[in-house]
Each structure stands twice: as C-alpha cells, then as structure tokens.
Write a protein that holds these residues in place. Structure first.
Motif, PDB file in Angstrom:
ATOM      1  N   ALA A  97       0.876  -1.188   0.015  1.00 49.49           N
ATOM      2  CA  ALA A  97      -0.161  -0.014   0.021  1.00 49.49           C
ATOM      3  C   ALA A  97       0.891   1.198  -0.161  1.00 49.49           C
ATOM      4  O   ALA A  97       0.555   2.232  -0.563  1.00 49.49           O
ATOM      5  CB  ALA A  97      -1.077   0.008   1.264  1.00 49.49           C
ATOM      6  N   LEU A  98       2.117   1.011   0.624  1.00 45.80           N
ATOM      7  CA  LEU A  98       3.051   2.311   0.572  1.00 45.80           C
ATOM      8  C   LEU A  98       3.538   2.656  -0.655  1.00 45.80           C
ATOM      9  O   LEU A  98       3.812   3.630  -0.892  1.00 45.80           O
ATOM     10  CB  LEU A  98       3.992   1.961   1.705  1.00 45.80           C
ATOM     11  N   GLU A  99       3.958   1.510  -1.383  1.00 46.76           N
ATOM     12  CA  GLU A  99       4.490   1.696  -2.668  1.00 46.76           C
ATOM     13  C   GLU A  99       3.473   2.431  -3.599  1.00 46.76           C
ATOM     14  O   GLU A  99       3.991   3.382  -4.403  1.00 46.76           O
ATOM     15  CB  GLU A  99       4.767   0.109  -3.356  1.00 46.76           C
ATOM     16  N   HIS A 100       1.921   1.823  -3.380  1.00 48.20           N
ATOM     17  CA  HIS A 100       1.130   2.570  -4.264  1.00 48.20           C
ATOM     18  C   HIS A 100       0.908   4.085  -3.915  1.00 48.20           C
ATOM     19  O   HIS A 100       0.929   4.909  -4.648  1.00 48.20           O
ATOM     20  CB  HIS A 100       0.026   1.853  -3.942  1.00 48.20           C
ATOM     21  N   HIS A 101       1.039   4.261  -2.483  1.00 47.04           N
ATOM     22  CA  HIS A 101       0.766   5.773  -1.912  1.00 47.04           C
ATOM     23  C   HIS A 101       2.025   6.470  -2.375  1.00 47.04           C
ATOM     24  O   HIS A 101       1.811   7.772  -2.548  1.00 47.04           O
ATOM     25  CB  HIS A 101       0.726   5.616  -0.459  1.00 47.04           C
ATOM     26  N   TYR A 102       3.252   5.912  -2.609  1.00 41.21           N
ATOM     27  CA  TYR A 102       4.511   6.868  -2.806  1.00 41.21           C
ATOM     28  C   TYR A 102       4.482   7.422  -4.215  1.00 41.21           C
ATOM     29  O   TYR A 102       4.883   8.359  -4.427  1.00 41.21           O
ATOM     30  CB  TYR A 102       5.476   5.821  -2.588  1.00 41.21           C
ATOM     31  N   LEU A 103       3.418   6.648  -5.149  1.00 46.53           N
ATOM     32  CA  LEU A 103       3.443   7.223  -6.394  1.00 46.53           C
ATOM     33  C   LEU A 103       2.728   8.480  -6.424  1.00 46.53           C
ATOM     34  O   LEU A 103       3.242   9.433  -7.032  1.00 46.53           O
ATOM     35  CB  LEU A 103       2.673   6.294  -7.386  1.00 46.53           C
ATOM     36  N   ASP A 104       1.966   8.895  -5.766  1.00 47.45           N
ATOM     37  CA  ASP A 104       1.204  10.140  -5.283  1.00 47.45           C
ATOM     38  C   ASP A 104       2.224  10.947  -4.543  1.00 47.45           C
ATOM     39  O   ASP A 104       2.476  12.161  -5.162  1.00 47.45           O
ATOM     40  CB  ASP A 104      -0.060  10.072  -4.633  1.00 47.45           C
ATOM     41  N   SER A 118       5.334  11.054  -4.272  1.00 51.39           N
ATOM     42  CA  SER A 118       6.476  11.354  -4.860  1.00 51.39           C
ATOM     43  C   SER A 118       6.805  12.998  -5.614  1.00 51.39           C
ATOM     44  O   SER A 118       7.476  13.222  -5.818  1.00 51.39           O
ATOM     45  CB  SER A 118       7.063  10.354  -5.759  1.00 51.39           C
ATOM     46  N   THR A 119       5.358  13.160  -6.067  1.00 50.35           N
ATOM     47  CA  THR A 119       5.264  14.457  -6.826  1.00 50.35           C
ATOM     48  C   THR A 119       4.894  15.698  -5.748  1.00 50.35           C
ATOM     49  O   THR A 119       4.707  16.745  -6.216  1.00 50.35           O
ATOM     50  CB  THR A 119       3.975  14.428  -7.670  1.00 50.35           C
ATOM     51  N   ARG A 120       4.601  15.235  -4.474  1.00 46.33           N
ATOM     52  CA  ARG A 120       4.222  16.450  -3.496  1.00 46.33           C
ATOM     53  C   ARG A 120       5.402  17.269  -2.944  1.00 46.33           C
ATOM     54  O   ARG A 120       6.389  16.484  -2.851  1.00 46.33           O
ATOM     55  CB  ARG A 120       3.331  15.856  -2.691  1.00 46.33           C
ATOM     56  N   HIS A 121       5.296  18.746  -2.684  1.00 46.71           N
ATOM     57  CA  HIS A 121       6.297  19.280  -2.214  1.00 46.71           C
ATOM     58  C   HIS A 121       5.907  19.511  -0.732  1.00 46.71           C
ATOM     59  O   HIS A 121       4.680  19.908  -0.687  1.00 46.71           O
ATOM     60  CB  HIS A 121       6.474  20.398  -2.936  1.00 46.71           C
ATOM     61  N   LEU A 122       7.037  19.801   0.141  1.00 49.69           N
ATOM     62  CA  LEU A 122       6.462  20.081   1.472  1.00 49.69           C
ATOM     63  C   LEU A 122       5.806  21.446   1.703  1.00 49.69           C
ATOM     64  O   LEU A 122       4.910  21.878   2.455  1.00 49.69           O
ATOM     65  CB  LEU A 122       7.704  20.430   2.284  1.00 49.69           C
ATOM     66  N   ARG A 123       6.289  22.432   0.268  1.00 50.13           N
ATOM     67  CA  ARG A 123       5.333  23.654   0.318  1.00 50.13           C
ATOM     68  C   ARG A 123       3.951  23.242   0.258  1.00 50.13           C
ATOM     69  O   ARG A 123       3.217  24.025   1.169  1.00 50.13           O
ATOM     70  CB  ARG A 123       6.005  24.562  -0.899  1.00 50.13           C
ATOM     71  N   SER A 179       7.132  17.179  11.257  1.00 50.85           N
ATOM     72  CA  SER A 179       6.199  17.577  10.090  1.00 50.85           C
ATOM     73  C   SER A 179       7.010  18.039   8.941  1.00 50.85           C
ATOM     74  O   SER A 179       6.249  17.956   7.753  1.00 50.85           O
ATOM     75  CB  SER A 179       5.536  19.003  10.766  1.00 50.85           C
ATOM     76  N   LYS A 180       8.328  18.364   8.816  1.00 48.89           N
ATOM     77  CA  LYS A 180       8.937  18.557   7.639  1.00 48.89           C
ATOM     78  C   LYS A 180       9.403  17.241   7.007  1.00 48.89           C
ATOM     79  O   LYS A 180      10.775  17.231   6.481  1.00 48.89           O
ATOM     80  CB  LYS A 180      10.134  19.460   7.987  1.00 48.89           C
ATOM     81  N   ASN A 181       8.809  16.198   7.257  1.00 48.25           N
ATOM     82  CA  ASN A 181       9.071  15.264   6.129  1.00 48.25           C
ATOM     83  C   ASN A 181       8.078  14.903   5.426  1.00 48.25           C
ATOM     84  O   ASN A 181       6.984  15.678   5.254  1.00 48.25           O
ATOM     85  CB  ASN A 181       8.920  13.686   7.234  1.00 48.25           C
ATOM     86  N   ARG A 182       8.374  14.343   4.164  1.00 51.61           N
ATOM     87  CA  ARG A 182       7.563  14.143   2.922  1.00 51.61           C
ATOM     88  C   ARG A 182       6.527  13.172   3.190  1.00 51.61           C
ATOM     89  O   ARG A 182       6.550  12.152   2.390  1.00 51.61           O
ATOM     90  CB  ARG A 182       8.183  13.937   1.710  1.00 51.61           C
ATOM     91  N   VAL A 183       5.660  13.348   4.160  1.00 52.78           N
ATOM     92  CA  VAL A 183       4.682  12.214   4.507  1.00 52.78           C
ATOM     93  C   VAL A 183       3.192  13.422   4.616  1.00 52.78           C
ATOM     94  O   VAL A 183       3.246  14.518   4.876  1.00 52.78           O
ATOM     95  CB  VAL A 183       4.774  11.805   5.812  1.00 52.78           C
ATOM     96  N   ASN A 184       2.046  12.640   4.794  1.00 51.84           N
ATOM     97  CA  ASN A 184       0.827  13.238   5.024  1.00 51.84           C
ATOM     98  C   ASN A 184       0.130  12.152   6.149  1.00 51.84           C
ATOM     99  O   ASN A 184       0.852  11.076   6.226  1.00 51.84           O
ATOM    100  CB  ASN A 184      -0.159  13.531   3.816  1.00 51.84           C
ATOM    101  N   ASP A 185      -0.935  12.479   6.580  1.00 49.40           N
ATOM    102  CA  ASP A 185      -1.583  11.574   7.339  1.00 49.40           C
ATOM    103  C   ASP A 185      -1.751   9.923   7.052  1.00 49.40           C
ATOM    104  O   ASP A 185      -1.485   9.215   7.634  1.00 49.40           O
ATOM    105  CB  ASP A 185      -2.963  12.133   8.093  1.00 49.40           C
TER     106      ASP A 185
END
Ligand code: F6P
Length: 550
Positions: free
Chosen positions: A14-21, A23-28, A53-59
C-alpha cells in the motif's frame, strides 16, 4: 514466527502505491494545504519536542507506516526483547540493555536469574569504587591520589564513554583529567599520556571480550609505560581497573579481579554505555548523575514499551527512517546536534545505527531484496553549515537530517545561544521550503545566476528540541535512537544485534601482521595487489627512518 517478507507485506504494498502520489508532492504544498500540520505532526516525550512535520509524509503515509510496524511484528519483538528472549538469533543471545536501567526494586528473571539484582550489585560496586577514587581515598602506588583517568577501549567500549564524557563535561569533576584511547595507532596512546604523571593515573581497560587486539595492544603498552615510570610491577594493581564480561582474560592480563566490573553477554557493545562500560562516565559525573542518566534511558524504555505507535517517538523515528530509505531512496542520514557538548554524538550513532542495521540477510539468512541501514554521519552545528550543507541544500542526493537543539545553554553568553538556535530552525525551513525561481527573480537576481540560486527544498528533517542538556536528557535521547534502530531492524527483518561483517578484516590483519614485522622476506601468497602493497611497505620501512626530529 517468520514474518512475511517486507515487500509482500500488505502495508508495504500500500505504501508503494501511496508513494506514487507522494513522490510528486512538495512540502510547500503539504504545509499550505494543512495549516495545523506543524503542531499536529509533533510529539513530546521526556521534555523532548519531536517535530517530524517537515518529512515528505501526510496523515495517510503515517497511518500506513503505523500499519507496517504492526504487520512487521514490532510489538511482539519488542515484548520478546523486554522479556529476555534470545532475539539475537545468530549469536543465540538475549538483548537486554533495557535491564541495565531498570529500577532497583524491579525484577526480571532470565534463564532463572534475576538480572536486575545482578545489574544493581555491579552498579553499587561501581559507585563505591568511584567514590573512593573521587574522594582521594584510593591511593596510587606511591601514595598519591588519582588525578587522571584513561579509558582504553574501542567501538562500544570507547564511543559511548567518550560521547557521554564530552556531552556531560559540564557536570564533570573539573579537577580530574579524562582521556580516551581507542586507536591502535600508537599516537593515540602516546598523546593521551603526554603530560600525565603515572603515579596519579588510573587506567580503565574496557573490553567486553577482553580479546580485542587494539585494546589489548594499548593496554599492554600502557602497562609497560606505568611500570617503566614507577619501576615496579606491583604498581599495576593500584593503577588498573577493568570492565569486561571475561574475568579469566582480565586476570591473565594481570588486573586484580577485585577491580573488575562485569557485565553480561546480553549487553551488545554498542548498547553498553550504561553498563559498567560507563565506569569512566560515572567517574566523571559521579554516581548520582549517572543514576539520572539511567533514569532518562528507562523513561524512554517505558515510553517505547507502552505508548501507542502513533505517539511513540522511537517508533515514529523508525517509520520515517524506513520511509526515507525504502521509498525516497535516501542513502544517508545526517545528525547535526546544535550543541558543542554533543560533538561526539554522530560518531556514537554511527556505530549504533550502522553496526546494527548494516545487514544484507534476514533473520533466517535469506538475502534481502530491499535496502537496509543507511549511512549515518554528522557534525555539530553550525560548523557544518559552512562546509557540507551546500550539498544538503542543492546537491543531487536527498539527505534527511536530524537537527537537535536546546532552549537553554549551559554556558549562556551574550547572544550566542539565540544565534545558534536560530540556525536550527532556519536550516529546517530552508531544507523544507527552499527558494523558488520566481522568489529568486523577485530579489532582482541577474538572469544568468537565477538557476544557481534556486533551492529546490522538499528535503526531510526531524527537529528535536529540549530545554537543556542534562544527564537525564542525554539518556533519553540515546534511548530514542536505540529503540528507533530496533524498530527499523524489526521492519527490515534483520538481526540488529550481531556484527559478523567486522570479523573478516580482523582475521586477515592477524595473518598480515607477521609479514609486516618479519625481518626476512616471507613468501607472500595474497592477491597481487596485497602482495605488492606489503612488499612496498616493507621496503619503505627498511629504507627510511620513520623518526622525524623535532
Ligand atoms: O569489532 C566490533 C566490535 O566487536 C564492536 O561490536 C565492539 O563494540 C568493539 O568491537 C569492541 O569490542 P570489545 O568491547 O569486546 O573490546
């Protein structure tokens, strides 16, 4: 029970799938969408504010990562560790550094023995010895009190003691001199002994096995130095103490086992700073402060054992490390303490993390088809900012960074501390948000420099913020990293408590030593490169005087 291989765990897929999204997100963007993110993605434990919070993650990332921890059996393996099960499978040993800091009135029966009773009887003996030395009651061979303590050890028998000594120097007895010798390069010992009077010097020989070549070579040379200075073999008894699990070898070396402090095979070298290996630490800061240090470790042990994964700081640290390593592909992690007293923390963490999780097979010996432990390194801030931070900000590699800061300085002086700490926050900001092309242009930057000045940002950081560096705080901080390493190792399915990879080099060196020492020219049967290097070394050694007049 063998866990499902990492790549086939549901949460990993599931994380591999989620990473596809992601990977294009910016912390900004992530911050703009979620104004509460900074406060929400932070946890406090034992006075340490952990901002992730300054990791490239969301909830969603975080909840999938927590699922991964659950599916990987982190709770089960953690409980097995605390229960004294032999989770170090390749060495068939328990892993019980957590027992080293359990309170005196607790009990933990392992293989029919109450290990807490054993731990505290050694701690009590250490305290008595330390008080005797610190009070001047302990007399050296000529009747003088001890003024200098030299710890001889390497790896876990050096890095913990020297890191803790430097970290807690503020709390140490300033009229005692502490030196630490690890390298078999004679320079280390010779420089450490420079200016010391033998009859005021106590050597602590720290070695779990008491078989480590570097430590024994240094210990023998220290002993020769002492005997030459004091002219009497009998002086050794008043100037040498040992910390080891091997009483027989300590006695063979000639140290009275009355002055030996033991520990157990269930304490790994890199997890041993709060065992008797901490004798030099206790000597520096005193038994009470040492007990505070242990209290800090224990408080985090309890947090790790009981807090839900969503609020469990070492688990969160580990999950983010796995995310950065296995999804973002980060090969290295920087640890930057913004506190000069923590200058040896990165070196300490290098052994803790890399000797633990630098592994290529699973617990059952199966080769792994994913990355494990990254390379850890670091320097105290702000020095690194004027050197390698350029690569952190604009290099082609993404290097997650742990920034560690304090609200109060132990040495307040003018504006120093606010200047120092402003850099913790500024670096985390710059790494996360960078500077966009329009922003650079808007500053009136000449067109040909615009691209050079753009900072991509989107680089992950963790910020650890505490009030002030104390013995208790240090214990807590180290325990956070210990349990993070454990959790990462569990997810990767490796044995975080063995270190077979260091053995081959030791064996090969032992074979080469006589070839370097020999006065004749023994036939060399290595590969052609090693043969040529040894021949060249021998001819340089014979033909040139190594001694440079000063
Ligand atoms: O060679 C690696 C190592 O075994 C470490 O794991 C350990 O901390 C170090 O050597 C020192 O070992 P000892 O305390 O037995 O001298």
């Amino acid at each position: 029970m063998t866990p499902t291989p990492l790549r086939r765990r549901k949460a990993f897929e599931a994380l591999e799938h989620h990473y596809l999204d992601m990977s294009t997100r910016h912390l900004r963007e992530l911050f703009a969408e979620d104004p509460d993110r900074g406060a929400r993605m932070s946890v406090q434990v034992e006075g340490i504010y952990f901002d992730y919070s300054k990791n490239r993650v969301n909830d969603e990332t975080m909840s999938l990562l927590v699922e991964l921890a659950k599916e990987s059996g982190v709770a089960r393996r953690r409980d097995a560790m605390f229960a004294g099960e032999h989770i170090n499978v390749s060495e068939d040993r328990a892993v019980l550094h957590v027992a080293l800091r359990m309170p005196k009135d607790s009990s933990l029966i392992v293989d029919g023995v109450d290990v807490i009773h054993e731990v505290h009887s050694v701690l009590d003996r250490m305290s008595i010895f330390v008080d005797t030395v610190r009070s001047g009651e302990w007399r050296g061979h000529t009747g003088k009190a001890i003024k200098n303590i030299v710890n001889i050890g390497i790896g876990g028998s050096d890095l913990g003691p020297v890191m803790a000594y430097e970290a807690l120097r503020y709390y140490s007895r300033r009229d005692l001199t502490f030196r630490f010798v690890s390298n078999v390069d004679a320079t280390d010992l010779v420089e450490a002994l420079h200016g010391l009077e033998a009859d005021e010097t106590l050597f602590i020989i720290s070695s779990k096995t008491f078989g480590t070549l570097e430590t024994l070579t240094n210990a023998h040379s220290a002993r020769n130095w002492l005997v030459a200075q004091l002219g009497d073999e009998a002086a050794v008894a008043r100037h040498f103490a040992a910390v080891s699990t091997n009483a027989e070898k300590v006695a063979d070396f000639g140290i009275d086992t009355v002055n030996m402090f033991g520990f157990w095979d269930w304490v790994g070298g890199r997890y041993s700073m709060d065992s008797a290996i901490g004798l030099s630490t206790m000597m520096a800061i005193g038994p009470e402060n040492f007990s505070e240090l242990l209290g800090g470790f224990h408080a985090i042990d309890e947090h790790f054992r009981t807090a839900p994964f969503e609020e469990n700081v070492p688990v969160l640290m580990a999950l983010l490390a796995v995310w950065n390593r296995n999804f973002l592909g980060c090969q290295s992690v920087g640890v930057m303490p913004y506190d000069q007293y923590l200058k040896r923390l990165p070196a300490y963490l290098q052994q803790l993390t890399m000797e633990s999780n630098g592994k290529h097979v699973a617990l059952d010996g199966t080769p792994l088809d994913y990355q494990t432990g990254p390379i850890y390194w670091g320097e105290p801030g702000t020095n690194g900012q004027h050197s390698f931070y350029q690569l952190l900000h604009q290099g082609t590699a993404i290097v997650p960074v742990d920034l560690i800061g304090f609200a109060q300085s132990l040495n307040p002086l003018g504006e120093h501390h606010d200047i120092l700490t402003s850099n913790v926050f500024a670096q985390a900001q710059a790494l996360a948000f960078g500077r966009t092309e329009p922003e650079v242009r808007a500053e009136g930057t000449p067109e040909h420099v615009v691209a050079h000045r753009v900072m991509e940002g989107n680089r992950p950081t963790n910020v650890f913020l505490a009030k002030v560096l104390t013995p208790r705080l240090l214990g807590s901080l180290i325990a956070l990293y210990e349990h993070s390493v454990f959790t990462q190792g569990t997810i990767w399915g490796v044995d975080s408590f063995d270190q077979w990879g260091v053995e081959l080099g030791k064996v090969l060196a032992v074979a080469i030593i006589p070839e370097l020492e020999s006065n004749s020219d023994p036939e060399l049967t290595h590969d052609s490169s090693t043969n040529a290097l040894i021949s060249h070394y021998r001819s340089l050694k014979r033909n040139e005087s190594p001694h440079v007049e000063r």
